[in-house]
Motif scaffolding. Sequence first.
Motif, PDB file in Angstrom:
ATOM      1  N   LYS A 308     -44.239 103.556   5.964  1.00 18.56           N
ATOM      2  CA  LYS A 308     -44.274 104.172   7.300  1.00 18.56           C
ATOM      3  C   LYS A 308     -42.923 104.035   7.999  1.00 18.56           C
ATOM      4  O   LYS A 308     -42.463 104.947   8.682  1.00 18.56           O
ATOM      5  N   ALA A 309     -42.314 102.857   7.795  1.00 17.12           N
ATOM      6  CA  ALA A 309     -41.018 102.612   8.429  1.00 17.12           C
ATOM      7  C   ALA A 309     -39.971 103.597   7.892  1.00 17.12           C
ATOM      8  O   ALA A 309     -39.173 104.158   8.648  1.00 17.12           O
ATOM      9  N   TYR A 310     -39.986 103.813   6.581  1.00 18.25           N
ATOM     10  CA  TYR A 310     -39.056 104.792   5.997  1.00 18.25           C
ATOM     11  C   TYR A 310     -39.232 106.154   6.645  1.00 18.25           C
ATOM     12  O   TYR A 310     -38.275 106.823   7.031  1.00 18.25           O
ATOM     13  N   ILE A 311     -40.497 106.557   6.729  1.00 16.07           N
ATOM     14  CA  ILE A 311     -40.798 107.900   7.227  1.00 16.07           C
ATOM     15  C   ILE A 311     -40.383 108.047   8.684  1.00 16.07           C
ATOM     16  O   ILE A 311     -39.805 109.054   9.081  1.00 16.07           O
ATOM     17  N   GLU A 312     -40.643 106.988   9.470  1.00 18.43           N
ATOM     18  CA  GLU A 312     -40.261 107.032  10.889  1.00 18.43           C
ATOM     19  C   GLU A 312     -38.755 107.140  11.033  1.00 18.43           C
ATOM     20  O   GLU A 312     -38.241 107.954  11.791  1.00 18.43           O
ATOM     21  N   ILE A 313     -38.048 106.291  10.289  1.00 19.70           N
ATOM     22  CA  ILE A 313     -36.593 106.225  10.447  1.00 19.70           C
ATOM     23  C   ILE A 313     -35.908 107.471   9.891  1.00 19.70           C
ATOM     24  O   ILE A 313     -35.025 108.051  10.514  1.00 19.70           O
ATOM     25  N   LYS A 375     -28.114  93.468  -6.898  1.00 20.28           N
ATOM     26  CA  LYS A 375     -27.417  94.665  -6.404  1.00 20.28           C
ATOM     27  C   LYS A 375     -28.394  95.828  -6.378  1.00 20.28           C
ATOM     28  O   LYS A 375     -29.110  96.062  -7.350  1.00 20.28           O
ATOM     29  N   VAL A 376     -28.412  96.542  -5.267  1.00 30.54           N
ATOM     30  CA  VAL A 376     -29.243  97.743  -5.166  1.00 30.54           C
ATOM     31  C   VAL A 376     -28.302  98.942  -5.335  1.00 30.54           C
ATOM     32  O   VAL A 376     -27.464  99.224  -4.486  1.00 30.54           O
ATOM     33  N   SER A 377     -28.440  99.614  -6.483  1.00 32.76           N
ATOM     34  CA  SER A 377     -27.528 100.721  -6.778  1.00 32.76           C
ATOM     35  C   SER A 377     -28.090 102.028  -6.259  1.00 32.76           C
ATOM     36  O   SER A 377     -29.306 102.259  -6.331  1.00 32.76           O
ATOM     37  N   THR A 378     -27.205 102.850  -5.782  1.00 32.26           N
ATOM     38  CA  THR A 378     -27.630 104.210  -5.423  1.00 32.26           C
ATOM     39  C   THR A 378     -26.448 105.151  -5.440  1.00 32.26           C
ATOM     40  O   THR A 378     -25.295 104.738  -5.535  1.00 32.26           O
ATOM     41  N   ARG A 379     -26.777 106.408  -5.383  1.00 35.99           N
ATOM     42  CA  ARG A 379     -25.777 107.453  -5.435  1.00 35.99           C
ATOM     43  C   ARG A 379     -25.050 107.547  -4.096  1.00 35.99           C
ATOM     44  O   ARG A 379     -25.672 107.346  -3.054  1.00 35.99           O
ATOM     45  N   ASN A 380     -23.771 107.890  -4.145  1.00 39.42           N
ATOM     46  CA  ASN A 380     -22.988 107.909  -2.906  1.00 39.42           C
ATOM     47  C   ASN A 380     -23.202 109.210  -2.123  1.00 39.42           C
ATOM     48  O   ASN A 380     -22.272 109.974  -1.895  1.00 39.42           O
ATOM     49  N   ILE A 381     -24.434 109.446  -1.746  1.00 41.13           N
ATOM     50  CA  ILE A 381     -24.796 110.599  -0.914  1.00 41.13           C
ATOM     51  C   ILE A 381     -25.712 110.047   0.174  1.00 41.13           C
ATOM     52  O   ILE A 381     -26.539 109.184  -0.096  1.00 41.13           O
ATOM     53  N   ILE A 383     -28.384 110.981   1.670  1.00 35.63           N
ATOM     54  CA  ILE A 383     -29.846 110.981   1.491  1.00 35.63           C
ATOM     55  C   ILE A 383     -30.296 109.917   0.492  1.00 35.63           C
ATOM     56  O   ILE A 383     -31.485 109.601   0.421  1.00 35.63           O
ATOM     57  N   TYR A 384     -29.377 109.375  -0.264  1.00 33.55           N
ATOM     58  CA  TYR A 384     -29.693 108.258  -1.160  1.00 33.55           C
ATOM     59  C   TYR A 384     -29.375 106.927  -0.464  1.00 33.55           C
ATOM     60  O   TYR A 384     -30.126 105.967  -0.549  1.00 33.55           O
ATOM     61  N   ARG A 385     -28.186 106.904   0.178  1.00 31.83           N
ATOM     62  CA  ARG A 385     -27.709 105.644   0.787  1.00 31.83           C
ATOM     63  C   ARG A 385     -28.629 105.162   1.905  1.00 31.83           C
ATOM     64  O   ARG A 385     -28.945 103.979   1.987  1.00 31.83           O
ATOM     65  N   ASP A 386     -29.078 106.099   2.754  1.00 25.22           N
ATOM     66  CA  ASP A 386     -29.852 105.685   3.927  1.00 25.22           C
ATOM     67  C   ASP A 386     -31.135 104.947   3.538  1.00 25.22           C
ATOM     68  O   ASP A 386     -31.389 103.840   4.031  1.00 25.22           O
ATOM     69  N   PRO A 387     -31.957 105.514   2.628  1.00 26.84           N
ATOM     70  CA  PRO A 387     -33.154 104.741   2.235  1.00 26.84           C
ATOM     71  C   PRO A 387     -32.809 103.453   1.486  1.00 26.84           C
ATOM     72  O   PRO A 387     -33.562 102.481   1.559  1.00 26.84           O
ATOM     73  N   ALA A 388     -31.664 103.441   0.793  1.00 27.35           N
ATOM     74  CA  ALA A 388     -31.281 102.217   0.069  1.00 27.35           C
ATOM     75  C   ALA A 388     -31.012 101.077   1.045  1.00 27.35           C
ATOM     76  O   ALA A 388     -31.358  99.915   0.786  1.00 27.35           O
ATOM     77  N   VAL A 389     -30.420 101.425   2.181  1.00 33.62           N
ATOM     78  CA  VAL A 389     -30.141 100.402   3.204  1.00 33.62           C
ATOM     79  C   VAL A 389     -31.460  99.847   3.756  1.00 33.62           C
ATOM     80  O   VAL A 389     -31.613  98.634   3.941  1.00 33.62           O
TER      81      VAL A 389
END
Lengths: 531, 315
Positions: A308-313, A375-381, A383-389
């Motif tokens: 829910k937090a992901y969806i809200e943010i 380490k939490v890896s993600t793509r440098n875009i 829409i990927y970075r924001d949910p990774a944070v």
Amino acid sequence: MRLKPVFIVASALVAAFLVATPAPAQKQGGTLRIYHRDNLPSASIHEEATISTVMPFMSVFNNLVVYDQGKKLNTPETIVPDLAESWAWDASRTRLSFKLRQGVKWHDGKPFTSKDVQCTWHKLIGKDPDDFRKNPRAIWWHNLKEVTLKGDHEATFNLNRPQPAFLSLFASGYTPVYPCHVSTQAMRTNPIGTGPFKFAEFKRGESVKFVRNPDYWKKGRPFVDAIEWKVIENRSTRILAFVAGEFDLTFVTDVSIPLLKDVTSQAPKAVCEVAPTYVSTNLIVNPAAPPFNDARIRKAMALALDRKAYIEILSGGKADISAAMLPPPEGVWGMPPEFMRTLPGYAADIGKSRAEARKIMQGLGYSEAKPLKVKVSTRNIAIYRDPAVILIDQLKQIFIAGELEVIDTSIWHAKVTRKEFAIGLNLTGIGVDDPDVNFYENYSCGSERNLTQYCNKEVDALILRQSQEADAAKRKTLVWEIERKLVEDLARPIVMSDRSATCWQPQLKGFVLHHNSIYNNWRFEDVWLDK
Amino acid sequence: MGAYLVRRSFLMVLTLFGMSVLIFVMLRLVPGNITDIIFDSAGFVNEKQKKKIEQQLGLDKPIVTQYANWIAGLAKGDLGYAYVSEKPAIDEILPRIPVTAKLAVLALVFSVLFGVPLGVISAVRQNTALDYCLRVVSLSGLSLPSFWLGLLILMAFVQWFGWIPIYQSDPGSLWKEIALLSIPAAAVGFRSSALLMRLTRSSMLEVLRQDYIRTARAKGASDQVVNYDHGLRNAMLPVVTIIGVEAAFLIGGLIVTETVFNIPGVARFLVEAIRWRDYPIVQNLVMFIAIVVVVVNFLVDMTYAMLDPRIRYES
């Protein structure tokens, strides 16, 4: 009181007028202007797995069958004939025959025949010497043995086993028929199709142009003379250009929920529709990398997710909580919410789930003072970075101290394929809202696009069972059982299924946005400009 | 002068050779190559197919052989094939050069036309309200990033005129094209003009304090003659140097401006090609830019001699 009868009569007259008014006749001519968000990798739909190619190039081609362009939902019932006039299964349900349309010509004047159908699918299953450089959807056709022909206008697909959903695979924008006489290399740069628009020009990073096919087999179509795509990589610029009226249509789902407010306030006449993207944000865990080979840690991580937090943010509350399949109302096969809430980690009480997760982690020797560093890896875009944070923040609650590792976008898939990650945050788009597509592509043993190489023979057997099941209700039950298993196995925990908006100017008529796939409604043969 | 020209030409060749080695090696040090990127849009990587593509593109050959092939091709005027579009690299690069050249020249003209005269006025009217005002303008020019300025300009046009001044492939006439290009040119030239303004001002102030200026005034020369004939000409040497350097730096500024105004020029294309590891495009474009920079610097050196006859290169 005295006005009431007058009001009723007036209302009735207005209503009668509205009902009696015929729909405005389609106007011929004009150029449909659409912006594209990035540089296209190539023009060959079969070789790419991105909307960047499908959306502009679908109008060049025809399929054997296609999802009705005028209906919002893609279901087996909305499949309509395209290059195939009719189709039929044999008694064993392993032979699907298509009767092909006659008199259809490729854009270079050569006739379309059943050989073209055979060629296309033999390339897809690696039976043609001029095979594709990349074949991202090879798994879709794993059940196809060969294509046999009966004359120039009938093709039969011979399967290894019954697969009732097989027809749905042909209806996607990802499944055009290619010409036999044009090389796969030429199809990447100068595609030839039978579709309503002919490819005219592709200036890399600048524009793609298509012109009306005057010999299109569907008489009277298309309505517009040309389609011009302009590549604008800067999102602010392209949104401003749309607001200024430079474009008739935005790139699909390009208007995020926060941006939607700006667009609707600055261009109040624009029509904007929010729809699921069927792109899921998901957590990928490398089960081979210790300590994540321990299922207890993977379970704790799944319990820590506050969807829910992901969806809200990230989407202002608009996105959906989902399992592997797109949830209803738009999703045809997804679980209803009350069923989903019974899945591990999907309970409404996130505090309780996290307490359980902390207990697991403490049992494994981790605590606030001694967290598990990863380490939490993600793509440098973005829409990927924001949910990774957000993921890092949520994992902190269960004694996992994550550090963000952004991977250059160009090598993301290479790194994931080589398993050079422990935890990753990934996005996955689904071409057709059908379990055969989603499950075989992402969760079956050995699939190239099964990024975590998750493999459970029991799940594979269930996937096969649902694939062979002809009864839709029984199949749905099996699908939900698989979804539950995938959640329990933490195969690829789905964080959310996103929603976004697509906007068009009021003068664009006849355009219908599909709501359970972004890949299948770009033929543009029915759209017209009311200018 | 002849010996100087020979020496400079030799240095130019040496610089270009160094640049070619540097860009060739650096491109290959960056993680990932074109085959990874080609597969990225397919959402997976097939190692077997990847090797096949590497073979087709000649990326499996030793790096020295790849370098030698590139240089040999360059010598014959063959820039190779772009990996992504599968077209000759020259066909991709050539149409973009005039677009960026027009933009760069316009930006440079804008910065010189505004920067130098305003710098002179600021110096001549030192410590007046006008001087303070111009200094604030120049400071804002230096501190405002060009992408931000570009977006503000676009927003203002959309808000006030309902029209967006982004690139059009067929603007209709040369004048319309110039008008369309002058807006991004102003956005990118604003920073350069601010720099030139500040430099011209300080250079002029220094010159105006010289004895020969006092002598000229004592002889009764008019303000115009003192400021422009005696002062400005002598103050221009460092300004000319900076104009030369700025011409090279403009390419950097243009990357952002071309992106914001959606101009299909060389600068944006270069960034795109680097992202795609499209080696033939990147290598040849960087070499092209290196040649432009070297030639501009050479022209700047030549201009010194014209501006100040005391400078003799034979020494």
